[in-house]
Design an enzyme around this catalytic site. Structure first.
Site, mmCIF file in Angstrom:
data_model
loop_
_atom_site.group_PDB
_atom_site.id
_atom_site.type_symbol
_atom_site.label_atom_id
_atom_site.label_comp_id
_atom_site.label_asym_id
_atom_site.label_seq_id
_atom_site.Cartn_x
_atom_site.Cartn_y
_atom_site.Cartn_z
ATOM 1 N N ASN A 210 70.762 77.943 46.110
ATOM 2 C CA ASN A 210 70.338 78.348 44.615
ATOM 3 C C ASN A 210 68.730 77.922 44.600
ATOM 4 O OD1 ASN A 210 70.046 75.622 43.821
ATOM 5 N ND2 ASN A 210 72.495 75.717 44.066
ATOM 6 N N ILE A 307 82.170 67.331 42.681
ATOM 7 C CA ILE A 307 81.755 65.963 43.078
ATOM 8 C C ILE A 307 81.736 64.814 41.996
ATOM 9 C CG2 ILE A 307 80.066 64.375 44.149
ATOM 10 C CD1 ILE A 307 78.955 66.805 45.661
ATOM 11 N N LYS A 341 84.781 67.185 32.313
ATOM 12 C CA LYS A 341 84.371 66.375 33.384
ATOM 13 C C LYS A 341 84.511 64.900 33.031
ATOM 14 C CE LYS A 341 81.579 69.499 35.793
ATOM 15 N NZ LYS A 341 80.792 70.032 37.236
HETATM 16 O O1 C5P Z 1 80.123 72.843 36.324
HETATM 17 P P1 C5P Z 1 78.609 72.834 36.705
HETATM 18 O O2 C5P Z 1 78.167 73.078 37.916
HETATM 19 O O3 C5P Z 1 77.746 73.436 35.695
HETATM 20 O O4 C5P Z 1 78.427 71.010 36.442
HETATM 21 C C1 C5P Z 1 77.132 70.618 36.482
HETATM 22 C C2 C5P Z 1 77.187 69.131 36.761
HETATM 23 O O5 C5P Z 1 78.135 68.776 37.947
HETATM 24 C C3 C5P Z 1 75.957 68.687 37.482
HETATM 25 O O6 C5P Z 1 75.921 67.297 37.140
HETATM 26 C C4 C5P Z 1 76.182 68.754 38.940
HETATM 27 O O7 C5P Z 1 75.706 68.034 39.777
HETATM 28 C C5 C5P Z 1 77.736 68.496 39.011
HETATM 29 N N1 C5P Z 1 78.412 69.324 40.184
HETATM 30 C C6 C5P Z 1 78.924 68.487 40.892
HETATM 31 N N2 C5P Z 1 79.868 69.260 41.962
HETATM 32 C C7 C5P Z 1 80.090 70.528 41.920
HETATM 33 C C8 C5P Z 1 79.603 71.340 40.789
HETATM 34 C C9 C5P Z 1 78.784 70.506 39.961
HETATM 35 O O8 C5P Z 1 78.854 67.141 40.986
HETATM 36 N N3 C5P Z 1 80.719 71.153 42.785
#
Ligand code: C5P
Length: 405
Positions: A210, A307, A341
């Site tokens: 991205n 994560i 989350k």
């Molecule tokens: O669900 P979304 O991707 O929009 O959430 C964004 C937040 O979650 C950010 O802080 C991103 O670093 C974290 N994230 C993560 N692992 C993922 C997807 C998002 O830690 N697979």
């Protein structure tokens, strides 16, 4: 601009080929509205002339302990009074030895001994001089005495050798000085930051990624360092220089990043998840470049681990901060993400104006409501975010998830 507004710094130059970098440093400081008082040793004058530094600083340059231009003949006291710091760049091995032992036989060493402000030194010397046990003893003494040692870096040296001892570049020194003056609101804390995109390979040359540049995550890491924290930065593929002092771990895929985060977690007080982690990865990765054909190509994708959600759900999680990049309904979506989350703080930004840009504007959502951080350079915004985090995680613990260990 009126002089009264300006903050004052004494820039000391000692004998070293890196003295030319001090000219650029002077320019950067002056541009940032510092009043720069340059003081040079006799040896520094062999490498760069006082006239150059005078022109760049717009002030008289002092070299002599007995300079009659100071009315009370107290140059060694007067020049540093009112200064916020003395920065010696380049600092030669000889000069460091002198200051480490309290010697004061010229104007600059006398100023260092008679100072009532912080002293910062940027060593510059040949690698053998740097590695010599005598120099290392002196550096350790200076550090124990509270002198901030900036660098040195490793690389090509003017003498033709390669190794430790190169003075930091002017911009790095400028950043280090800037960092020095930030309030230490996270002193003693360990902060883990993820930054940048991830890259999920499809074959040997292609992949899913991205447009995240990593600028926001790197700024958060830098702001945490400035605030006195010990910082580990887990970075996806970006083309940025990490901030000085951070432990940097490179990760390519979301699953690499997940493993690196788990390894770095023990002892972490604050986790700031800024990375734009890919949501999916290809199930099969071709070991060869996939040949082009006229037929449709289907790539099956499997979800990546989340994560942030994993870390926030640990029995004793660090204080977790998430980022939400949304293209619409910013606050509603971001708040939903915060609840899903189970993170105590989420920083919401508009994807279309934040990704890849140098500036950002954040809305922070936490238990006490919303807090808008005004638009500005990503470092300025990151500093405000870190201050907010410091307030929340140093508040008396109420127990429950999301509070610090
Ligand atoms: O669900 P979304 O991707 O929009 O959430 C964004 C937040 O979650 C950010 O802080 C991103 O670093 C974290 N994230 C993560 N692992 C993922 C997807 C998002 O830690 N697979």
């Amino acid at each position: 601009m009126a002089d009264i507004q300006k903050r004052r710094i004494v820039l000391g130059l000692t004998g070293g080929i890196a003295a030319y970098k001090a000219a650029e440093l002077t320019r950067l400081l002056v541009q940032d509205a510092w009043e720069v008082q340059v003081v040079m040793t006799q040896a520094a004058g062999q490498f760069i002339t006082p006239a150059t530094l005078q022109a760049l600083s717009g002030r008289m340059v002092y070299t002599d302990l007995w300079d009659a231009r100071i009315a009370n003949n107290m140059a060694h006291i007067d020049l540093s009074r009112g200064a916020e710091a003395i920065v010696v760049a380049p600092a030669s091995a000889d000069f460091m030895a002198k200051v480490a032992n309290g010697l004061a036989d010229d104007l600059l060493s006398t100023l260092c001994l008679a100072r009532e402000c912080p002293l910062l030194m940027a060593p510059a010397m040949n690698r053998q001089m740097w590695e010599n046990p005598a120099t290392q003893r002196n550096v350790a003494t200076l550090a124990r005495d509270g002198v901030a040692i900036l660098g040195p870096a490793s690389g090509d040296q003017a003498c033709g050798e390669v190794g430790m001892g190169r003075m930091l570049e002017a911009e790095e020194l400028y950043d280090a000085i800037d960092m020095h003056f930030q309030p230490k609101v996270l002193a003693g804390k360990r902060v883990l930051v993820t930054a940048g995109p991830t890259f999920e390979p499809i074959d040997t040359v292609r992949g899913i990624t991205n447009l995240s540049s990593g600028k926001m995550g790197y700024s958060v890491a830098r702001a945490a360092l400035e605030a006195g924290a010990e910082v580990t930065l887990i970075s996806g593929p970006v083309s940025l220089h990490p901030p000085l002092g951070a432990t940097v771990v490179h990760a390519l895929t979301a699953r690499d990043m997940f493993e690196s985060v788990k390894r770095a977690l023990p002892g972490t007080d604050v986790f700031v998840s800024v990375a734009a982690v890919a949501d999916y990865h290809p199930v099969l990765v071709s070991a060869r470049k996939i040949k082009k054909s006229e037929r449709n190509l289907t790539v099956e994708l499997a979800p990546n681990p989340d994560i942030l959600a994993y870390v926030a759900a640990l029995p004793r999680p660090p204080f977790c901060v998430g980022f939400a990049a949304e293209s619409e309904n910013l606050e509603t979506y971001a708040d939903a993400k915060r609840r899903k989350k189970k993170v105590p703080l989420i920083a919401a930004n508009l994807a279309q104006s934040a990704i890849g840009a140098d500036e950002n504007e954040l809305i922070l959502l936490d238990d006490s409501g919303r807090h808008r951080l005004p638009k500005g350079p990503k470092l300025a915004v990151a500093r405000q975010l870190i201050h907010h985090v410091a307030k929340l995680c140093t508040a008396p613990a109420r127990g429950g998830k999301g509070r610090r260990r």
